[in-house]
Design a protein around this motif. Sequence first.
Motif, mmCIF file in Angstrom:
data_model
loop_
_atom_site.group_PDB
_atom_site.id
_atom_site.type_symbol
_atom_site.label_atom_id
_atom_site.label_comp_id
_atom_site.label_asym_id
_atom_site.label_seq_id
_atom_site.Cartn_x
_atom_site.Cartn_y
_atom_site.Cartn_z
ATOM 1 N N ASP A 68 24.115 -8.872 16.208
ATOM 2 C CA ASP A 68 25.559 -9.126 16.242
ATOM 3 C C ASP A 68 26.008 -10.098 15.152
ATOM 4 O O ASP A 68 27.184 -10.137 14.803
ATOM 5 C CB ASP A 68 25.984 -9.678 17.606
ATOM 6 N N ASP A 69 25.079 -10.884 14.619
ATOM 7 C CA ASP A 69 25.409 -11.855 13.574
ATOM 8 C C ASP A 69 25.554 -11.218 12.194
ATOM 9 O O ASP A 69 26.089 -11.846 11.280
ATOM 10 C CB ASP A 69 24.335 -12.950 13.484
ATOM 11 N N TRP A 70 25.051 -9.992 12.030
ATOM 12 C CA TRP A 70 24.982 -9.412 10.692
ATOM 13 C C TRP A 70 26.306 -9.419 9.936
ATOM 14 O O TRP A 70 26.330 -9.772 8.747
ATOM 15 C CB TRP A 70 24.367 -8.012 10.678
ATOM 16 N N PRO A 71 27.447 -9.047 10.526
ATOM 17 C CA PRO A 71 28.687 -9.069 9.728
ATOM 18 C C PRO A 71 28.964 -10.438 9.101
ATOM 19 O O PRO A 71 29.406 -10.516 7.946
ATOM 20 C CB PRO A 71 29.771 -8.683 10.745
ATOM 21 N N ASP A 72 28.689 -11.508 9.821
ATOM 22 C CA ASP A 72 28.896 -12.855 9.268
ATOM 23 C C ASP A 72 27.832 -13.189 8.226
ATOM 24 O O ASP A 72 28.116 -13.867 7.231
ATOM 25 C CB ASP A 72 28.884 -13.900 10.383
ATOM 26 N N VAL A 73 26.605 -12.728 8.445
ATOM 27 C CA VAL A 73 25.539 -12.947 7.466
ATOM 28 C C VAL A 73 25.898 -12.227 6.169
ATOM 29 O O VAL A 73 25.791 -12.799 5.076
ATOM 30 C CB VAL A 73 24.173 -12.484 8.020
ATOM 31 N N TRP A 74 26.370 -10.995 6.273
ATOM 32 C CA TRP A 74 26.770 -10.236 5.081
ATOM 33 C C TRP A 74 27.924 -10.922 4.359
ATOM 34 O O TRP A 74 27.958 -10.985 3.129
ATOM 35 C CB TRP A 74 27.124 -8.805 5.468
ATOM 36 N N ARG A 75 28.857 -11.474 5.109
ATOM 37 C CA ARG A 75 29.992 -12.194 4.515
ATOM 38 C C ARG A 75 29.487 -13.346 3.638
ATOM 39 O O ARG A 75 30.070 -13.654 2.601
ATOM 40 C CB ARG A 75 30.906 -12.733 5.628
ATOM 41 N N ILE A 76 28.393 -13.972 4.046
ATOM 42 C CA ILE A 76 27.807 -15.070 3.272
ATOM 43 C C ILE A 76 26.968 -14.544 2.107
ATOM 44 O O ILE A 76 27.025 -15.071 0.995
ATOM 45 C CB ILE A 76 26.968 -15.981 4.194
ATOM 46 N N LEU A 77 26.192 -13.492 2.358
ATOM 47 C CA LEU A 77 25.274 -12.998 1.336
ATOM 48 C C LEU A 77 25.948 -12.201 0.222
ATOM 49 O O LEU A 77 25.507 -12.257 -0.930
ATOM 50 C CB LEU A 77 24.183 -12.133 1.982
ATOM 51 N N GLU B 196 30.664 -26.899 13.783
ATOM 52 C CA GLU B 196 31.176 -27.376 15.084
ATOM 53 C C GLU B 196 32.123 -26.390 15.752
ATOM 54 O O GLU B 196 32.279 -26.378 16.962
ATOM 55 C CB GLU B 196 31.878 -28.718 14.899
ATOM 56 N N ASP B 197 32.760 -25.510 14.943
ATOM 57 C CA ASP B 197 33.682 -24.507 15.488
ATOM 58 C C ASP B 197 32.968 -23.221 15.885
ATOM 59 O O ASP B 197 33.608 -22.290 16.370
ATOM 60 C CB ASP B 197 34.765 -24.174 14.463
ATOM 61 N N GLY B 198 31.658 -23.145 15.632
ATOM 62 C CA GLY B 198 30.902 -21.940 15.953
ATOM 63 C C GLY B 198 30.882 -20.905 14.853
ATOM 64 O O GLY B 198 30.327 -19.821 15.013
ATOM 65 N N THR B 199 31.466 -21.249 13.692
ATOM 66 C CA THR B 199 31.485 -20.339 12.562
ATOM 67 C C THR B 199 30.138 -20.370 11.843
ATOM 68 O O THR B 199 29.610 -21.448 11.552
ATOM 69 C CB THR B 199 32.599 -20.740 11.569
ATOM 70 N N ILE B 200 29.598 -19.206 11.553
ATOM 71 C CA ILE B 200 28.345 -19.142 10.797
ATOM 72 C C ILE B 200 28.649 -19.514 9.348
ATOM 73 O O ILE B 200 29.440 -18.850 8.678
ATOM 74 C CB ILE B 200 27.698 -17.753 10.892
ATOM 75 N N ILE B 201 28.018 -20.599 8.886
ATOM 76 C CA ILE B 201 28.273 -21.078 7.526
ATOM 77 C C ILE B 201 27.006 -21.093 6.659
ATOM 78 O O ILE B 201 27.070 -21.383 5.470
ATOM 79 C CB ILE B 201 28.928 -22.483 7.529
ATOM 80 N N GLY B 202 25.869 -20.768 7.269
ATOM 81 C CA GLY B 202 24.625 -20.742 6.513
ATOM 82 C C GLY B 202 23.604 -19.837 7.171
ATOM 83 O O GLY B 202 23.677 -19.588 8.387
ATOM 84 N N VAL B 203 22.688 -19.340 6.373
ATOM 85 C CA VAL B 203 21.640 -18.459 6.873
ATOM 86 C C VAL B 203 20.335 -18.772 6.152
ATOM 87 O O VAL B 203 20.340 -19.296 5.037
ATOM 88 C CB VAL B 203 22.013 -16.973 6.668
ATOM 89 N N TYR B 204 19.231 -18.451 6.793
ATOM 90 C CA TYR B 204 17.937 -18.539 6.106
ATOM 91 C C TYR B 204 16.939 -17.591 6.725
ATOM 92 O O TYR B 204 17.137 -17.080 7.827
ATOM 93 C CB TYR B 204 17.384 -19.968 6.075
ATOM 94 N N TYR B 205 15.884 -17.347 5.960
ATOM 95 C CA TYR B 205 14.730 -16.634 6.503
ATOM 96 C C TYR B 205 13.479 -17.426 6.181
ATOM 97 O O TYR B 205 13.440 -18.208 5.225
ATOM 98 C CB TYR B 205 14.622 -15.193 5.978
ATOM 99 N N ILE B 206 12.466 -17.212 7.006
ATOM 100 C CA ILE B 206 11.120 -17.734 6.770
ATOM 101 C C ILE B 206 10.189 -16.543 6.925
ATOM 102 O O ILE B 206 10.345 -15.756 7.855
ATOM 103 C CB ILE B 206 10.705 -18.796 7.815
ATOM 104 N N LYS B 207 9.226 -16.444 6.034
ATOM 105 C CA LYS B 207 8.231 -15.378 6.129
ATOM 106 C C LYS B 207 6.939 -15.871 5.492
ATOM 107 O O LYS B 207 6.948 -16.829 4.706
ATOM 108 C CB LYS B 207 8.721 -14.115 5.434
ATOM 109 N N PRO B 208 5.825 -15.231 5.805
ATOM 110 C CA PRO B 208 4.591 -15.614 5.121
ATOM 111 C C PRO B 208 4.739 -15.374 3.620
ATOM 112 O O PRO B 208 5.276 -14.344 3.198
ATOM 113 C CB PRO B 208 3.539 -14.670 5.712
#
Length: 167
Positions: free
Chosen positions: A11-20, A58-70
């Motif tokens: 469900d987060d993807w639309p906001d993640v795409w907005r950032i990416l 604080e408003d619940g808006t997604i403002i950053g994303v990250y991934y971790i992988k080997p």
Amino acid sequence: MTLTVTEQTDDDWPDVWRILEPVVRAGDSYPLPLDYTEEQTRSFWIKTDGYNAVARDEDGTIIGVYYIKPDQGGPGNHICNAGYAIAVKARGKGYAVELCVQSQEQARAQGYKGMKYNLVVSTNTGAIKAWEKAGLQIIGTVPGAFRHPDQGFVDAYIMYRSLIADK
């Protein structure tokens, strides 16, 4: 300001795409074609062998994303790689440092012993400062490794931090 960081859901993807999307279109920090589609970017970003996170203000808006992988497989899988993006409107407020530190905690919890960034574009000075504040060091330079859309071939750094206590 403190961020709330959680595992990314579908469900987060639309906001993640907005950032990416602006990051991909700028072409100055990730080694992705400028015309990558949303689906291609999603395929690159979602780490089935790792962990994806979103950071909310604080408003619940997604403002950053990250991934971790080997970073590598087999005997090298104790070192992780990570990637980050901050929403355009949220840049310059220290969120990248906060997100990097939180991702290190997450990586430790997952058993990683170190964190390595393989391609930090030398012209991305804001990111370099953020990663250094979060404890990473430049351990190598690859001359001309990145084709910057405005500056041509620029160097890329390899950055590393041990995640073992007292290192």
